[in-house]
Design a protein around this motif. Structure first.
Motif, PDB file in Angstrom:
ATOM      1  N   GLU A  26       3.407   7.019 -16.952  1.00 61.54           N
ATOM      2  CA  GLU A  26       4.184   7.493 -18.104  1.00 61.54           C
ATOM      3  C   GLU A  26       5.013   8.729 -17.743  1.00 61.54           C
ATOM      4  N   GLY A  27       6.253   8.767 -18.233  1.00 62.97           N
ATOM      5  CA  GLY A  27       7.079   9.955 -18.113  1.00 62.97           C
ATOM      6  C   GLY A  27       7.795  10.146 -16.782  1.00 62.97           C
ATOM      7  N   VAL A  28       7.709   9.185 -15.870  1.00 61.12           N
ATOM      8  CA  VAL A  28       8.409   9.339 -14.592  1.00 61.12           C
ATOM      9  C   VAL A  28       9.734   8.565 -14.624  1.00 61.12           C
ATOM     10  N   ASP A  29      10.653   8.954 -13.754  1.00 60.38           N
ATOM     11  CA  ASP A  29      11.927   8.259 -13.605  1.00 60.38           C
ATOM     12  C   ASP A  29      11.754   7.170 -12.539  1.00 60.38           C
ATOM     13  N   PRO A  30      11.741   5.896 -12.939  1.00 61.94           N
ATOM     14  CA  PRO A  30      11.519   4.814 -11.978  1.00 61.94           C
ATOM     15  C   PRO A  30      12.482   4.823 -10.798  1.00 61.94           C
ATOM     16  N   ASP A  31      13.727   5.196 -11.035  1.00 64.42           N
ATOM     17  CA  ASP A  31      14.717   5.223  -9.951  1.00 64.42           C
ATOM     18  C   ASP A  31      14.339   6.250  -8.889  1.00 64.42           C
ATOM     19  N   GLU A  32      13.914   7.425  -9.320  1.00 72.11           N
ATOM     20  CA  GLU A  32      13.518   8.466  -8.367  1.00 72.11           C
ATOM     21  C   GLU A  32      12.233   8.090  -7.633  1.00 72.11           C
ATOM     22  N   VAL A  33      11.287   7.519  -8.363  1.00 76.29           N
ATOM     23  CA  VAL A  33      10.031   7.099  -7.735  1.00 76.29           C
ATOM     24  C   VAL A  33      10.302   6.030  -6.683  1.00 76.29           C
ATOM     25  N   MET A  34      11.165   5.072  -6.981  1.00 74.51           N
ATOM     26  CA  MET A  34      11.444   3.992  -6.033  1.00 74.51           C
ATOM     27  C   MET A  34      12.248   4.476  -4.831  1.00 74.51           C
ATOM     28  N   LYS A  35      13.047   5.501  -4.988  1.00 76.11           N
ATOM     29  CA  LYS A  35      13.725   6.092  -3.823  1.00 76.11           C
ATOM     30  C   LYS A  35      12.690   6.658  -2.861  1.00 76.11           C
ATOM     31  N   GLN A  36      11.670   7.316  -3.400  1.00 79.22           N
ATOM     32  CA  GLN A  36      10.596   7.850  -2.563  1.00 79.22           C
ATOM     33  C   GLN A  36       9.766   6.719  -1.971  1.00 79.22           C
ATOM     34  N   ALA A  37       9.505   5.677  -2.754  1.00 76.72           N
ATOM     35  CA  ALA A  37       8.750   4.522  -2.261  1.00 76.72           C
ATOM     36  C   ALA A  37       9.495   3.866  -1.099  1.00 76.72           C
ATOM     37  N   ARG A  38      10.797   3.735  -1.223  1.00 74.94           N
ATOM     38  CA  ARG A  38      11.609   3.148  -0.147  1.00 74.94           C
ATOM     39  C   ARG A  38      11.504   4.001   1.111  1.00 74.94           C
ATOM     40  N   ALA A  98       2.205  -4.908  -7.061  1.00 70.69           N
ATOM     41  CA  ALA A  98       1.803  -6.222  -6.554  1.00 70.69           C
ATOM     42  C   ALA A  98       3.006  -6.824  -5.844  1.00 70.69           C
ATOM     43  N   LEU A  99       2.869  -7.030  -4.532  1.00 72.70           N
ATOM     44  CA  LEU A  99       3.961  -7.561  -3.732  1.00 72.70           C
ATOM     45  C   LEU A  99       3.595  -8.966  -3.257  1.00 72.70           C
ATOM     46  N   SER A 100       4.503  -9.905  -3.459  1.00 73.68           N
ATOM     47  CA  SER A 100       4.282 -11.283  -3.031  1.00 73.68           C
ATOM     48  C   SER A 100       5.158 -11.589  -1.824  1.00 73.68           C
ATOM     49  N   GLU A 146       0.824  -1.211   0.000  1.00 69.09           N
ATOM     50  CA  GLU A 146       0.000   0.000   0.000  1.00 69.09           C
ATOM     51  C   GLU A 146       0.858   1.261   0.000  1.00 69.09           C
ATOM     52  N   ALA A 147       1.961   1.250   0.756  1.00 72.77           N
ATOM     53  CA  ALA A 147       2.854   2.415   0.789  1.00 72.77           C
ATOM     54  C   ALA A 147       3.457   2.672  -0.587  1.00 72.77           C
ATOM     55  N   ILE A 148       3.808   1.610  -1.290  1.00 73.50           N
ATOM     56  CA  ILE A 148       4.368   1.764  -2.632  1.00 73.50           C
ATOM     57  C   ILE A 148       3.292   2.258  -3.586  1.00 73.50           C
ATOM     58  N   LYS A 149       2.087   1.676  -3.522  1.00 79.60           N
ATOM     59  CA  LYS A 149       0.984   2.102  -4.397  1.00 79.60           C
ATOM     60  C   LYS A 149       0.656   3.578  -4.219  1.00 79.60           C
ATOM     61  N   ASN A 150       0.799   4.080  -2.994  1.00 79.71           N
ATOM     62  CA  ASN A 150       0.459   5.473  -2.694  1.00 79.71           C
ATOM     63  C   ASN A 150       1.590   6.449  -2.975  1.00 79.71           C
ATOM     64  N   THR A 151       2.677   5.978  -3.559  1.00 83.54           N
ATOM     65  CA  THR A 151       3.798   6.845  -3.920  1.00 83.54           C
ATOM     66  C   THR A 151       3.513   7.497  -5.272  1.00 83.54           C
ATOM     67  N   ALA A 152       3.750   8.789  -5.354  1.00 86.20           N
ATOM     68  CA  ALA A 152       3.543   9.512  -6.611  1.00 86.20           C
ATOM     69  C   ALA A 152       4.391   8.893  -7.714  1.00 86.20           C
ATOM     70  N   ASN A 156       9.017   5.911   1.960  1.00 83.71           N
ATOM     71  CA  ASN A 156       7.665   5.719   2.500  1.00 83.71           C
ATOM     72  C   ASN A 156       7.559   4.406   3.266  1.00 83.71           C
ATOM     73  N   VAL A 157       8.177   3.369   2.744  1.00 80.45           N
ATOM     74  CA  VAL A 157       8.155   2.054   3.393  1.00 80.45           C
ATOM     75  C   VAL A 157       8.902   2.106   4.724  1.00 80.45           C
ATOM     76  N   LYS A 158      10.021   2.799   4.752  1.00 84.28           N
ATOM     77  CA  LYS A 158      10.841   2.896   5.971  1.00 84.28           C
ATOM     78  C   LYS A 158      10.098   3.631   7.088  1.00 84.28           C
ATOM     79  N   LYS A 159       9.141   4.501   6.721  1.00 88.15           N
ATOM     80  CA  LYS A 159       8.340   5.197   7.731  1.00 88.15           C
ATOM     81  C   LYS A 159       7.425   4.226   8.465  1.00 88.15           C
ATOM     82  N   ILE A 160       6.995   3.165   7.786  1.00 86.20           N
ATOM     83  CA  ILE A 160       6.112   2.170   8.387  1.00 86.20           C
ATOM     84  C   ILE A 160       6.897   1.239   9.297  1.00 86.20           C
TER      85      ILE A 160
END
Length: 72
Positions: free
Chosen positions: A46-58, A32-34, A20-26, A60-64
């Motif tokens: 479309e048009g986003v940098d996956p590396d930058e998005v995943m840094k933010q997702a990480r 889908a996490l298994s 859910e934290a990853i899904k809620n990342t801009a 967000n996850v660390k906050k939980i």
């Protein structure tokens, strides 16, 4: 664009929170996490940098839970 990441998480409930934290990342269109395979498939908007998005997702996850990890 879709990418798969290895993750580290201790329980199924935590995996659900992590997903859910990853899904809620801009920039994330879907996620889908298994817990069984410890893999996370992320679809990006479309048009986003996956590396930058995943840094933010990480971040967000660390906050939980600090011991959850996404291997980028």
């Amino acid at each position: 664009m879709k990418k798969t990441y290895k993750v580290e998480v201790d329980c199924a409930a935590c995996a659900e929170e992590m997903q859910e934290a990853i899904k809620n990342t801009a920039g994330v269109k879907d996620c889908a996490l298994s817990f069984m395979t410890l893999k996370c498939k992320v679809e990006f908007e479309e048009g986003v940098d996956p590396d930058e998005v995943m840094k933010q997702a990480r971040a967000n996850v660390k906050k939980i839970e600090d011991d959850m990890e996404i291997y980028l």
